[in-house]
Design a protein around this motif. Sequence first.
Motif, PDB file in Angstrom:
ATOM      1  N   ASP A  78       8.831   2.076  -5.904  1.00 20.13           N
ATOM      2  CA  ASP A  78       7.973   2.401  -7.080  1.00 20.13           C
ATOM      3  C   ASP A  78       6.379   2.655  -6.996  1.00 20.13           C
ATOM      4  N   GLY A  79       6.039   3.723  -7.969  1.00 19.49           N
ATOM      5  CA  GLY A  79       4.652   3.960  -7.975  1.00 19.49           C
ATOM      6  C   GLY A  79       4.302   5.211  -6.880  1.00 19.49           C
TER       7      GLY A  79
ATOM      8  N   PHE B 194       1.248  -1.048   0.228  1.00 19.27           N
ATOM      9  CA  PHE B 194      -0.167   0.143  -0.144  1.00 19.27           C
ATOM     10  C   PHE B 194       0.950   0.801   0.094  1.00 19.27           C
ATOM     11  N   ALA B 195       0.653   2.024  -1.058  1.00 17.84           N
ATOM     12  CA  ALA B 195       1.936   2.934  -0.796  1.00 17.84           C
ATOM     13  C   ALA B 195       1.099   3.773   0.236  1.00 17.84           C
ATOM     14  N   ILE B 196      -0.135   3.976   1.398  1.00 16.42           N
ATOM     15  CA  ILE B 196       0.183   4.786   2.801  1.00 16.42           C
ATOM     16  C   ILE B 196       0.522   4.095   3.672  1.00 16.42           C
ATOM     17  N   GLY B 197       1.737   4.272   4.555  1.00 18.42           N
ATOM     18  CA  GLY B 197       1.925   3.388   6.171  1.00 18.42           C
ATOM     19  C   GLY B 197       2.365   2.140   5.306  1.00 18.42           C
ATOM     20  N   ARG B 198       2.283   0.970   4.602  1.00 17.88           N
ATOM     21  CA  ARG B 198       2.973  -0.313   4.024  1.00 17.88           C
ATOM     22  C   ARG B 198       4.356   0.320   3.073  1.00 17.88           C
ATOM     23  N   THR B 199       4.314   0.674   2.002  1.00 16.99           N
ATOM     24  CA  THR B 199       5.712   1.503   1.634  1.00 16.99           C
ATOM     25  C   THR B 199       6.537   1.982   2.671  1.00 16.99           C
ATOM     26  N   GLN B 200       6.667   2.700   3.387  1.00 15.84           N
ATOM     27  CA  GLN B 200       7.364   3.399   4.405  1.00 15.84           C
ATOM     28  C   GLN B 200       7.272   2.531   5.625  1.00 15.84           C
ATOM     29  N   GLU B 201       6.955   1.862   6.183  1.00 16.22           N
ATOM     30  CA  GLU B 201       7.361   0.203   6.816  1.00 16.22           C
ATOM     31  C   GLU B 201       8.059  -0.400   6.430  1.00 16.22           C
ATOM     32  N   LEU B 202       8.119  -0.870   4.922  1.00 14.74           N
ATOM     33  CA  LEU B 202       8.529  -1.616   4.570  1.00 14.74           C
ATOM     34  C   LEU B 202      10.343  -0.627   3.813  1.00 14.74           C
ATOM     35  N   MET B 203      10.416   0.529   4.236  1.00 14.91           N
ATOM     36  CA  MET B 203      11.663   0.989   3.888  1.00 14.91           C
ATOM     37  C   MET B 203      12.211   1.255   4.657  1.00 14.91           C
ATOM     38  N   LEU B 204      11.797   1.224   5.528  1.00 16.88           N
ATOM     39  CA  LEU B 204      12.458   1.114   6.883  1.00 16.88           C
ATOM     40  C   LEU B 204      12.634   0.138   6.959  1.00 16.88           C
TER      41      LEU B 204
ATOM     42  N   THR C 272       5.791 -11.099  -2.111  1.00 14.92           N
ATOM     43  CA  THR C 272       6.137 -11.127  -0.636  1.00 14.92           C
ATOM     44  C   THR C 272       4.578 -10.022  -0.860  1.00 14.92           C
ATOM     45  N   LEU C 273       3.498 -10.869  -0.525  1.00 13.61           N
ATOM     46  CA  LEU C 273       2.181 -10.474  -0.138  1.00 13.61           C
ATOM     47  C   LEU C 273       2.543  -9.387   1.559  1.00 13.61           C
ATOM     48  N   THR C 274       2.313  -8.507   1.291  1.00 15.72           N
ATOM     49  CA  THR C 274       2.701  -7.967   3.205  1.00 15.72           C
ATOM     50  C   THR C 274       1.220  -7.008   3.573  1.00 15.72           C
ATOM     51  N   GLY C 275       0.173  -6.984   3.044  1.00 15.08           N
ATOM     52  CA  GLY C 275      -0.894  -7.015   3.463  1.00 15.08           C
ATOM     53  C   GLY C 275      -2.250  -7.210   3.554  1.00 15.08           C
ATOM     54  N   TYR C 276      -3.043  -6.966   4.010  1.00 17.08           N
ATOM     55  CA  TYR C 276      -4.943  -7.552   4.193  1.00 17.08           C
ATOM     56  C   TYR C 276      -4.681  -7.739   2.129  1.00 17.08           C
ATOM     57  N   GLN C 277      -5.310  -8.673   1.775  1.00 16.69           N
ATOM     58  CA  GLN C 277      -5.850  -8.845   0.386  1.00 16.69           C
ATOM     59  C   GLN C 277      -7.917  -8.965   0.798  1.00 16.69           C
ATOM     60  N   VAL C 278      -8.150  -7.748   0.269  1.00 14.48           N
ATOM     61  CA  VAL C 278      -9.473  -7.865   0.133  1.00 14.48           C
ATOM     62  C   VAL C 278      -9.748  -9.103  -0.995  1.00 14.48           C
ATOM     63  N   GLU C 279     -11.011  -9.677  -0.300  1.00  9.78           N
ATOM     64  CA  GLU C 279     -11.870 -10.829  -1.190  1.00  9.78           C
ATOM     65  C   GLU C 279     -12.564 -10.017  -2.596  1.00  9.78           C
ATOM     66  N   GLY C 280     -12.379 -11.082  -3.722  1.00  9.51           N
ATOM     67  CA  GLY C 280     -12.298 -10.217  -5.091  1.00  9.51           C
ATOM     68  C   GLY C 280     -11.136  -9.717  -5.654  1.00  9.51           C
TER      69      GLY C 280
ATOM     70  N   LEU D 113      15.548  -6.166  -5.068  1.00  9.61           N
ATOM     71  CA  LEU D 113      14.418  -5.944  -3.898  1.00  9.61           C
ATOM     72  C   LEU D 113      13.054  -4.976  -4.770  1.00  9.61           C
ATOM     73  N   ILE D 114      11.953  -5.315  -5.045  1.00 11.37           N
ATOM     74  CA  ILE D 114      11.314  -3.506  -5.465  1.00 11.37           C
ATOM     75  C   ILE D 114      10.009  -3.412  -4.145  1.00 11.37           C
ATOM     76  N   ILE D 115       9.905  -2.695  -4.139  1.00 13.14           N
ATOM     77  CA  ILE D 115       8.905  -2.343  -2.735  1.00 13.14           C
ATOM     78  C   ILE D 115       7.723  -1.169  -3.903  1.00 13.14           C
ATOM     79  N   THR D 116       6.598  -2.028  -4.367  1.00  9.84           N
ATOM     80  CA  THR D 116       5.591  -1.376  -5.752  1.00  9.84           C
ATOM     81  C   THR D 116       4.181  -1.451  -5.514  1.00  9.84           C
ATOM     82  N   THR D 117       3.665  -0.359  -5.237  1.00  7.50           N
ATOM     83  CA  THR D 117       2.226   0.083  -4.888  1.00  7.50           C
ATOM     84  C   THR D 117       1.410  -0.756  -6.556  1.00  7.50           C
ATOM     85  N   SER D 118       0.523  -1.165  -6.861  1.00 11.86           N
ATOM     86  CA  SER D 118      -0.355  -1.618  -5.515  1.00 11.86           C
ATOM     87  C   SER D 118      -0.447  -2.973  -4.572  1.00 11.86           C
ATOM     88  N   GLY D 119      -0.581  -2.004  -3.453  1.00 14.36           N
ATOM     89  CA  GLY D 119      -0.805  -3.725  -2.339  1.00 14.36           C
ATOM     90  C   GLY D 119      -2.257  -4.445  -2.650  1.00 14.36           C
TER      91      GLY D 119
END
Length: 414
Positions: free
Chosen positions: A244-245, A222-232, A322-330, A293-299
Amino acid sequence: MKVEFLGGAREVGRSAVLVDDALLLDYGLLTAEPPQYPVRDPEPDAVVVSHGHLDHAGAVPALLKGDRRPTVHWTPPTADLTRTLARDTLKLHGNSPLCPFSEEHVARLGEVEARHASEEPFVAEAGGTEYEVTLFDAGHIPGSAHVLVDDGETRLLYTGDFHTDDQRLVSGTTARPDADAVICESTYADVTHEDRRAVEDRWAESVRTTIWEGGTVVAPAFAIGRTQELMLVAEANGLTPYVDGMGIEVTRLLRRHPEFLRDPEALRRATGAARFVTGRDGQRERIAADNELIITTSGMLAGGPVHSYLPEIRASPTNLVTLTGYQVEGTPGRELQDHGRLAINGRVRPVGARVESYDFSAHADREGLESFVDAYRDARVLVNHGDRCEAFAEDLREDGVAASAPRIGDRIEL
């Protein structure tokens, strides 16, 4: 006080709660194909936005159509993030029935917004009532807030999304303001998070091993929060990712609000260590072949640069997603997670690359939710924002809490 659930009830996405037909709490969209919006188009006098994620803020500009000008209350990061999200939505769906607002409506936000610091009460006038509203740090992403609404008779706490444990980007919430009723998120009501440091260590080791073996790692985020967390996390483990993104713009935005970050200096170091992608002249294809290693949107793989990388790496089991966030059904991410396949350029293709899921959640887990609700045993608890709202509410009732799980469209008197 009456509340009506226009979205986010017994589902994750399009959060929207209308208080007394006049004060709106959040107005988001549900990431799916096509995007889904709250079930009706309210005309509030005032809006309070808990935080800058699509499922809570993604449809806010649509409230400014015609001559509507409700005051929009939020924290400074949420104000900036909502604009960024809105412009991204316009890029994807602008000038189509899939987007209920235009750039003109986004620009109008500057006419109606009111920015607030944490724990500084303010008055929101709506429907002839003056509500005293206070925002409390929710520990989810920078600027995220619990929203306390007091009409003089009833104190309603809308939790928004929250986390009770520390992340590298933000500290966990410690706020427990007095309330008569609580609308509580429940995204991870049936999950116990693994220790965060253990998750970080496993992720970093898997990334290092894949690169050492000649593979490429794509980390949708996710661009907001998760990208920065993974960067850290990457910087702390000596990894130098490509980023990217939309996460690039968001990282720069968040650095302008250091008071909402746990460690601004750590984010500065992580930003310096990362390599930002422009996407020009075939850059993405070259990076995908370079064992990086490529950190990129969308989550959730619903769009963005990730679709430039996945076709390049999908066939080889040496590569890793590597999926690092909740994946909504659909969503495409859920399809990849559950079935190992992905729609690429209109064709559903198997993905030979390894797919691993890591719990970098910014939400409270079952233990965190229960510890939070424990402070409100004398309050009425309305469970929302989850796939198993009914089950969690039933468990809370068995534990002596007056809990229920409203449906979309329900109107409840508090």
